[in-house]
Write a protein that holds these residues in place. Structure first.
Motif, PDB file in Angstrom:
ATOM      1  N   THR A 104       0.830  -1.210   0.000  1.00  0.00           N
ATOM      2  CA  THR A 104       0.000   0.000   0.000  1.00  0.00           C
ATOM      3  C   THR A 104       0.864   1.259   0.000  1.00  0.00           C
ATOM      4  O   THR A 104       1.813   1.371   0.788  1.00  0.00           O
ATOM      5  CB  THR A 104      -0.932   0.017   1.228  1.00  0.00           C
ATOM      6  N   THR A 106       0.495   5.542   0.076  1.00  0.00           N
ATOM      7  CA  THR A 106      -0.430   6.657   0.322  1.00  0.00           C
ATOM      8  C   THR A 106       0.201   7.961  -0.147  1.00  0.00           C
ATOM      9  O   THR A 106       1.323   8.292   0.247  1.00  0.00           O
ATOM     10  CB  THR A 106      -0.776   6.753   1.817  1.00  0.00           C
ATOM     11  N   SER A 175      -5.018   6.468  -1.322  1.00  0.00           N
ATOM     12  CA  SER A 175      -4.335   5.191  -1.101  1.00  0.00           C
ATOM     13  C   SER A 175      -4.269   4.392  -2.404  1.00  0.00           C
ATOM     14  O   SER A 175      -5.269   4.259  -3.120  1.00  0.00           O
ATOM     15  CB  SER A 175      -5.079   4.379  -0.033  1.00  0.00           C
ATOM     16  N   TYR A 176      -3.094   3.882  -2.704  1.00  0.00           N
ATOM     17  CA  TYR A 176      -2.867   3.080  -3.900  1.00  0.00           C
ATOM     18  C   TYR A 176      -2.172   1.775  -3.499  1.00  0.00           C
ATOM     19  O   TYR A 176      -1.572   1.673  -2.420  1.00  0.00           O
ATOM     20  CB  TYR A 176      -1.991   3.841  -4.908  1.00  0.00           C
ATOM     21  N   THR A 177      -2.262   0.805  -4.374  1.00  0.00           N
ATOM     22  CA  THR A 177      -1.540  -0.453  -4.163  1.00  0.00           C
ATOM     23  C   THR A 177      -0.678  -0.714  -5.391  1.00  0.00           C
ATOM     24  O   THR A 177      -0.877  -0.100  -6.448  1.00  0.00           O
ATOM     25  CB  THR A 177      -2.499  -1.643  -3.941  1.00  0.00           C
ATOM     26  N   THR A 195       6.922  -2.113   1.827  1.00  0.00           N
ATOM     27  CA  THR A 195       6.635  -0.683   1.956  1.00  0.00           C
ATOM     28  C   THR A 195       7.117  -0.168   3.306  1.00  0.00           C
ATOM     29  O   THR A 195       7.350  -0.941   4.240  1.00  0.00           O
ATOM     30  CB  THR A 195       5.125  -0.392   1.835  1.00  0.00           C
ATOM     31  N   THR A 215      -0.120   2.480  10.228  1.00  0.00           N
ATOM     32  CA  THR A 215      -1.146   2.104   9.248  1.00  0.00           C
ATOM     33  C   THR A 215      -2.198   1.175   9.849  1.00  0.00           C
ATOM     34  O   THR A 215      -3.185   0.859   9.190  1.00  0.00           O
ATOM     35  CB  THR A 215      -0.494   1.398   8.052  1.00  0.00           C
TER      36      THR A 215
END
Length: 228
Positions: A104, A106, A175-177, A195, A215
């Motif tokens: 993840t 951000t 938020s991205y993956t 990460t 997180t």
């Protein structure tokens, strides 16, 4: 500020108390054994007295039992000490950003006219990969950026995303993956996404020491690859 109850026993004191209790129990067992042995000798049949081999066997058995109890007590103390050392080691990471398994990323909105802050992450490989492709995916499942990282070596390989899509536009904050596809020709190479996240707290439970990340994720101390 909360004040700890000094009447309770914890940590090293608990280990010392346990060792002291075990020592008293061992002494009691030895005393009972010796009393039984003396009583046995006093009440033996004069015409069929206890043989030396039998007496030696009983003494050896008592010595073995006592030795095992002392060994167990020593091992218990070592385990307690190891657990305390792990807690202290983990506590020193609070406030640091650690690199651990996760995918993840951000992003935050940059200042007007400024480029977004680059997002650092990493890919861990069990062996060399000739071609590694990384895809950044948004919350709807759409791929916003494809990074052709080329070849990567065995171990942890650092990667940086500039926070932009394939067209060069800054992506919305959120938020991205990311996914990783590593290959050697037609053969796929397994990979682990890594990460960075800040350590917020340390917790010790029945399964060992865990790090509580900002997180909300919990990881083991062995999951940390590096820290900043």
């Amino acid at each position: 500020m909360a004040i700890a109850d000094t009447s309770s026993i914890s940590g090293v004191n608990a280990a010392s108390a346990a060792a002291s209790t075990a020592s008293v129990a061992n002494d009691d067992n030895e005393q009972r054994f010796l009393k039984l042995l003396v009583a046995q000798l006093n009440n033996q049949d004069p015409l069929n007295p206890m043989q030396n081999a039998e007496l030696t066997s009983q003494l050896a058995q008592m010595s073995t039992v006592s030795g095992i109890e002392k060994l167990n007590s020593t091992l218990s103390g070592l385990v307690n000490q190891t657990g305390s050392n792990q807690v202290l080691q983990a506590a020193s990471l609070i406030g640091y950003a650690v690199l651990s398994p996760g995918n993840t990323l951000t992003t935050t909105a940059p200042a007007e006219g400024a480029d977004p802050a680059p997002k650092a992450f990493a890919v861990e490989l069990p062996g060399t990969a000739a071609d590694v492709q990384i895809k950044i995916v948004d919350g709807s499942g759409k791929t916003v950026r494809t990074i052709d990282a080329g070849s990567m070596n065995q171990g942890v390989n650092s990667v940086t995303w500039d926070g932009k899509d394939d067209a060069g536009n800054v992506v919305p904050a959120g938020s991205y993956t990311f996914t990783v596809a590593a290959t050697n020709g037609s053969s796929a190479v397994s990979s682990t996404a890594l990460t960075f996240a800040q350590v917020a707290a340390v917790k010790q439970g029945t399964s060992g020491v865990t790090l509580e990340l900002a997180t909300g994720q919990s990881i083991g101390l062995s999951d940390v690859r590096m820290y900043l």
